[in-house]
Enzyme design. Sequence first.
Site, short mmCIF file in Angstrom:
data_model
loop_
_atom_site.label_atom_id
_atom_site.label_comp_id
_atom_site.label_asym_id
_atom_site.label_seq_id
_atom_site.Cartn_x
_atom_site.Cartn_y
_atom_site.Cartn_z
N ASP A 79 9.36 11.57 -7.81
CA ASP A 79 9.13 10.75 -6.62
C ASP A 79 10.21 9.68 -6.49
O ASP A 79 9.92 8.49 -6.31
CB ASP A 79 7.73 10.11 -6.71
CG ASP A 79 7.19 9.69 -5.35
OD1 ASP A 79 7.82 10.04 -4.33
OD2 ASP A 79 6.16 8.99 -5.31
N HIS A 106 0.86 -1.19 0.00
CA HIS A 106 0.00 0.00 0.00
C HIS A 106 0.88 1.22 0.00
O HIS A 106 1.90 1.25 0.70
CB HIS A 106 -0.86 0.05 1.27
CG HIS A 106 -1.72 -1.14 1.46
ND1 HIS A 106 -2.92 -1.28 0.82
CD2 HIS A 106 -1.54 -2.26 2.20
CE1 HIS A 106 -3.46 -2.45 1.18
NE2 HIS A 106 -2.64 -3.06 2.01
N GLY A 107 0.51 2.20 -0.75
CA GLY A 107 1.24 3.47 -0.71
C GLY A 107 0.29 4.55 -0.28
O GLY A 107 -0.85 4.27 0.12
N GLY A 153 -0.95 6.72 -2.29
CA GLY A 153 -1.95 6.93 -3.34
C GLY A 153 -2.90 5.76 -3.53
O GLY A 153 -4.04 5.94 -3.91
N GLY A 154 -2.45 4.56 -3.30
CA GLY A 154 -3.31 3.42 -3.60
C GLY A 154 -2.69 2.11 -3.19
O GLY A 154 -1.78 2.06 -2.36
#
Length: 403
Positions: A283, A174-175, A177-178
């Site tokens: 990033d 999981h990050g 963003g999603g």
Amino acid sequence: MLWLAFGPFHAMENQVLVIRIKIPNSGAVDWTVHSGPQLLFRDVLDVIGQVLPEATTTAFEYEDEDGDRITVRSDEEMEAMLSYYYSTVMEQQVNGQLIEPLQIFPRACKPPGERNIHGLKVNTRAGPSQHGSPAVPDSLPSNSLKKSSAELKKILANGQMNEQDIRYRDTLGHGNGGTVYKAYHVPSGKILAVKVILLDITLELQKQIMSELEILYKCDSSYIIGFYGAFFVENRISICTEFMDGGSLDVYRKIPEHVLGRIAIAVVKGLTYLWSLKILHRDVKPSNMLVNTRGQVKLCDFGVSTQLVNSIAKTYVGTNAYMAPERISGEQYGIHSDVWSLGISFMELALGRFPYPQPLQLLQCIVDEGHPFIMQFNDGNATVVSMWVCRALEERRNQQGPP
Ligand code: ATP
Ligand code: MG
């Protein structure tokens, strides 16, 4: 030989796979497999056994893009081979090229005797349903169904990847963003990494993101993660990329220098490639550097879509510890900002821990006041330097002796 009587897309849609079994010193046999994704290592050995009945084959090899041979001895390695092969098929499709069969090289074979082809389900294809005896292909056919590269890209962009064809398996992580899933793409038999991001945005913005992502089809570097397509379903976007079986570098402990050096070269080459396309990564961090068991290092999650980055940023809280100071203070972002993040990332990977105890405070301090190193020595003390120069000169004179 007309093994390629069908168009490039049929190979994926119908799950037809042509395996070209290379016979030492005497050509090859084409084997048409109608259930590529379900194919087991045992099945391939069985067929090799029929092609080369006198040899004891326990493994076979295939060639990667550099021509290096990779051995296959298990179902897992088969999966890796098929996954690699389908990525080359995808590339050939994107480039509008003919699709090459998957070439394999039986290993540890004695020279073949008479070929026992009875009952062998080898199809050398003069047409879609014709079964005949194996033959040695000499040249590839000209493919009348060849599509233009632009057309292929359009097909890929519009529905080559869709939710129905994807079977989600494990969660890879999981990050902010999603969530990233390991997934199986049924038509191609390929293992993918699918990043699913929830985005409550208008249809207009969805379209903008899809068109901004198109540049990913053009990215063609072995240091950049392969992109297979993206699609929206309701309020979420799924971005399908190449699966990297070594995962990201953030979960590795301290990386030894001789490995890290090679990784660093790959990452710098990846960034240089992106910069050459006028794409800033934005990033750079260890979790966006992926590795696989073939020793490849690839960058992912770079900001090609401004709209996507903006939409994610709306739900994103916090500061990224790898961000360059000028970014934190909202100034213009440039190549040097990627380089900053690269430096912090590699310090972390070399030390096995984040280089600073309290990253955010430190970065705040850098933005406001400058690096502690600078602060400590920004006293204009010339005496220290003068003494060091004088002592060094004196030592040198003493070593040389009297003139
Ligand atoms: P952030 O969201 O802050 O950028 P992150 O990079 O860790 O953090 P994601 O990009 O969502 O978050 O990725 C989650 C995890 O999924 C990664 O840490 C990585 O381990 C794994 N992952 C992502 N892409 C792939 C891939 N193509 N192959 C294998 N694993 C992947
Ligand atoms: Mg990431």
